[in-house]
Design a protein around this motif. Structure first.
Motif, PDB file in Angstrom:
ATOM      1  N   GLY A  10      -5.215  -5.491  -0.432  1.00  0.00           N
ATOM      2  CA  GLY A  10      -6.544  -4.895  -0.315  1.00  0.00           C
ATOM      3  C   GLY A  10      -6.661  -3.475  -0.829  1.00  0.00           C
ATOM      4  N   ALA A  11      -5.565  -2.896  -1.308  1.00  0.00           N
ATOM      5  CA  ALA A  11      -5.590  -1.536  -1.879  1.00  0.00           C
ATOM      6  C   ALA A  11      -4.567  -1.475  -3.005  1.00  0.00           C
ATOM      7  N   PRO A  12      -4.832  -2.174  -4.120  1.00  0.00           N
ATOM      8  CA  PRO A  12      -3.798  -2.430  -5.113  1.00  0.00           C
ATOM      9  C   PRO A  12      -3.778  -1.487  -6.320  1.00  0.00           C
ATOM     10  N   ALA A  13      -4.552  -0.410  -6.298  1.00  0.00           N
ATOM     11  CA  ALA A  13      -4.766   0.363  -7.526  1.00  0.00           C
ATOM     12  C   ALA A  13      -3.467   0.858  -8.158  1.00  0.00           C
ATOM     13  N   ARG A  61       0.521  -2.356 -15.399  1.00  0.00           N
ATOM     14  CA  ARG A  61      -0.189  -2.279 -16.677  1.00  0.00           C
ATOM     15  C   ARG A  61       0.160  -1.018 -17.472  1.00  0.00           C
ATOM     16  N   ARG A  62       0.917  -0.114 -16.845  1.00  0.00           N
ATOM     17  CA  ARG A  62       1.335   1.132 -17.505  1.00  0.00           C
ATOM     18  C   ARG A  62       0.146   1.996 -17.911  1.00  0.00           C
ATOM     19  N   ARG A  63      -0.896   1.946 -17.122  1.00  0.00           N
ATOM     20  CA  ARG A  63      -2.060   2.809 -17.321  1.00  0.00           C
ATOM     21  C   ARG A  63      -2.828   2.858 -16.008  1.00  0.00           C
ATOM     22  N   VAL A  64      -3.640   3.892 -15.844  1.00  0.00           N
ATOM     23  CA  VAL A  64      -4.392   4.031 -14.598  1.00  0.00           C
ATOM     24  C   VAL A  64      -5.424   2.917 -14.462  1.00  0.00           C
ATOM     25  N   VAL A  65      -5.364   2.229 -13.330  1.00  0.00           N
ATOM     26  CA  VAL A  65      -6.339   1.195 -12.973  1.00  0.00           C
ATOM     27  C   VAL A  65      -6.983   1.611 -11.656  1.00  0.00           C
ATOM     28  N   THR A  66      -8.288   1.702 -11.619  1.00  0.00           N
ATOM     29  CA  THR A  66      -8.987   2.087 -10.396  1.00  0.00           C
ATOM     30  C   THR A  66      -9.649   0.859  -9.773  1.00  0.00           C
ATOM     31  N   ASP A  81      -9.753  -2.621   1.136  1.00  0.00           N
ATOM     32  CA  ASP A  81      -9.970  -3.455   2.317  1.00  0.00           C
ATOM     33  C   ASP A  81      -8.605  -3.766   2.928  1.00  0.00           C
ATOM     34  N   THR A  82      -8.134  -2.866   3.788  1.00  0.00           N
ATOM     35  CA  THR A  82      -6.818  -3.036   4.408  1.00  0.00           C
ATOM     36  C   THR A  82      -6.744  -2.233   5.695  1.00  0.00           C
ATOM     37  N   ILE A  83      -5.939  -2.723   6.632  1.00  0.00           N
ATOM     38  CA  ILE A  83      -5.704  -1.954   7.853  1.00  0.00           C
ATOM     39  C   ILE A  83      -4.723  -0.815   7.603  1.00  0.00           C
ATOM     40  N   ALA A  84      -4.037  -0.842   6.457  1.00  0.00           N
ATOM     41  CA  ALA A  84      -3.052   0.190   6.133  1.00  0.00           C
ATOM     42  C   ALA A  84      -3.763   1.393   5.510  1.00  0.00           C
ATOM     43  N   ASP A  85      -4.481   2.146   6.339  1.00  0.00           N
ATOM     44  CA  ASP A  85      -5.324   3.230   5.851  1.00  0.00           C
ATOM     45  C   ASP A  85      -4.528   4.318   5.131  1.00  0.00           C
ATOM     46  N   GLY A  86      -3.265   4.478   5.493  1.00  0.00           N
ATOM     47  CA  GLY A  86      -2.458   5.536   4.900  1.00  0.00           C
ATOM     48  C   GLY A  86      -2.145   5.345   3.429  1.00  0.00           C
ATOM     49  N   VAL A  87      -2.358   4.138   2.898  1.00  0.00           N
ATOM     50  CA  VAL A  87      -2.058   3.873   1.484  1.00  0.00           C
ATOM     51  C   VAL A  87      -3.283   3.353   0.735  1.00  0.00           C
ATOM     52  N   ALA A  88      -4.456   3.594   1.291  1.00  0.00           N
ATOM     53  CA  ALA A  88      -5.669   2.974   0.750  1.00  0.00           C
ATOM     54  C   ALA A  88      -6.398   3.881  -0.238  1.00  0.00           C
ATOM     55  N   GLY A  89      -5.745   4.213  -1.343  1.00  0.00           N
ATOM     56  CA  GLY A  89      -6.386   4.993  -2.392  1.00  0.00           C
ATOM     57  C   GLY A  89      -6.978   4.099  -3.469  1.00  0.00           C
ATOM     58  N   ARG A  90      -7.953   4.656  -4.214  1.00  0.00           N
ATOM     59  CA  ARG A  90      -8.605   3.886  -5.285  1.00  0.00           C
ATOM     60  C   ARG A  90      -8.377   4.468  -6.673  1.00  0.00           C
ATOM     61  N   TYR A  91      -7.996   5.760  -6.733  1.00  0.00           N
ATOM     62  CA  TYR A  91      -7.877   6.427  -8.021  1.00  0.00           C
ATOM     63  C   TYR A  91      -6.475   7.005  -8.210  1.00  0.00           C
ATOM     64  N   PRO A  92      -5.565   6.283  -8.825  1.00  0.00           N
ATOM     65  CA  PRO A  92      -4.221   6.810  -9.074  1.00  0.00           C
ATOM     66  C   PRO A  92      -4.272   8.074  -9.929  1.00  0.00           C
ATOM     67  N   ILE A  93      -3.350   8.983  -9.661  1.00  0.00           N
ATOM     68  CA  ILE A  93      -3.248  10.233 -10.414  1.00  0.00           C
ATOM     69  C   ILE A  93      -2.336   9.991 -11.619  1.00  0.00           C
ATOM     70  N   PRO A  94      -2.800  10.262 -12.832  1.00  0.00           N
ATOM     71  CA  PRO A  94      -2.014   9.931 -14.027  1.00  0.00           C
ATOM     72  C   PRO A  94      -0.599  10.500 -14.023  1.00  0.00           C
ATOM     73  N   LEU A 143       6.096   7.417 -11.386  1.00  0.00           N
ATOM     74  CA  LEU A 143       6.400   6.139 -10.748  1.00  0.00           C
ATOM     75  C   LEU A 143       6.953   5.146 -11.751  1.00  0.00           C
ATOM     76  N   ILE A 144       6.382   5.105 -12.932  1.00  0.00           N
ATOM     77  CA  ILE A 144       6.868   4.206 -13.973  1.00  0.00           C
ATOM     78  C   ILE A 144       8.331   4.507 -14.309  1.00  0.00           C
ATOM     79  N   ALA A 145       8.707   5.779 -14.227  1.00  0.00           N
ATOM     80  CA  ALA A 145      10.070   6.182 -14.576  1.00  0.00           C
ATOM     81  C   ALA A 145      11.096   5.800 -13.519  1.00  0.00           C
TER      82      ALA A 145
END
Length: 320
Positions: free
Chosen positions: A208-211, A218-223, A228-241, A247-249
């Motif tokens: 529910g929070a897969p961004a 995909r090796r690119r920012v996906v928003t 929709d998750t009970i795991a509020d601590g990881v529920a972001g929508r806009y990854p930081i480039p 992370l990819i590294a």
């Protein structure tokens, strides 16, 4: 050599600026949990501290830096744990801390932020709306905006967990790390890939929070438009480039898990390990539950990253 924004020399030096109460957290093999999951499971417990999460490893560095710079105030957006950690670290150094959070954030986290002396401003919407308001406050008041995962101190503070994992008595086949904004995943991942490159670094996020997971694959920012998750601590929508590049590294894989597995993981951590945890902290166990064959017979470490959970919601989840 792993190429990211992080630096192992700085990470080691960071240990001098982090209150010892947040360091050398318990790391132990939990046989009862491992027997049920079909693998050897070690727990890295990041909840036995004054803010009940790993976040203060990073805010200790941020607050120390601000004090050295003569700054007197800071603001952050938080789902709850970062706000508590910055409030704790700021109070210790005389900083005026403002935390912006979503009105729907767990009440227990919001109450604790205020109890630690921070100003709390609530906004309608989710974490991303809180982030936008925090940016405005920083600009209006001319104070430092603390941005989790983007600020390298938050990543290198979390990376000290990796030093403790790599320097422990046991060797691991894989380490499971909750993935939200990416501070813990990139920090711990950087250290492990530098000091223990054979350890598989696996990041775990809710369906529910897969961004960030989609972005890693995909090796690119996906928003995403919503979470929709009970795991509020990881529920972001806009990854930081910049964080995604790190992370990819360092990550070998990023996986998604379902809400039912998160709840089962929370229940198992209570029944088999005696731990009350928030949903984000159960993501590692959820990943094993959803792919038992992958982890069968292996030695897996999972980082229990937080235990700031609303009691009423917690009891409802584990009884479901």
């Amino acid at each position: 050599m792993v190429s990211t924004r992080l630096d192992c020399a700085r990470i080691r030096a960071a240990l001098r600026n982090i209150d010892p109460v947040f360091l050398h957290t318990p790391l132990y093999q939990c046989d009862a949990l491992g027997n049920e999951l079909g693998c050897t499971v070690s727990i890295k417990l990041e909840t036995a501290n004054p803010v009940r999460s790993f976040k203060a490893r990073g805010t200790e560095l941020v607050a120390s830096m601000l004090t050295d710079q003569g700054r007197t105030a800071a603001v952050c957006a938080s789902a709850g744990n970062l706000g508590q950690a910055l409030a704790w670290s700021g109070r210790r150094r005389g900083l005026d801390v403002t935390v912006v959070a979503a009105r729907r954030a767990p009440a227990a986290k919001l109450e604790r932020i205020q109890a630690l002396g921070a100003r709390l401003e609530l906004v309608d919407g989710d974490f991303e709306m809180a982030r936008e308001r925090a940016v405005d406050i920083a600009r209006e008041r001319g104070i430092r905006l603390v941005e989790d995962s983007l600020d390298i101190e938050t990543c290198e503070g979390a990376a000290t967990i990796g030093l403790e994992l790599a320097g422990g008595p046991a060797s691991f086949d894989a380490v499971l790390i909750a993935l939200g904004g990416g501070a813990m995943a990139t920090g711990v991942g950087h250290v492990l890939k530098t000091l223990s490159p054979d350890v598989e670094v696996i990041c775990v996020q809710p369906v529910g929070a897969p961004a960030m997971t989609h972005s890693w694959h995909r090796r690119r920012v996906v928003t995403t438009d919503s979470t929709d998750t009970i795991a509020d601590g990881v529920a972001g929508r806009y990854p930081i480039p910049e964080v995604l590049d790190d992370l990819i590294a360092v990550a070998d894989d990023a996986v998604l898990v379902h809400e039912t597995s998160i709840v089962t993981g929370m229940r198992m951590l209570l029944e088999r390990a005696g731990l009350v945890v928030e949903p984000s902290a159960a993501l590692g166990v959820a990943a094993i539950l959803e792919d038992r064959e992958r982890f069968a017979g292996r030695h897996v470490a999972t980082i229990i990253c937080g235990s700031n959970v609303d009691p009423e919601a917690y009891h409802r989840w584990i009884r479901s």
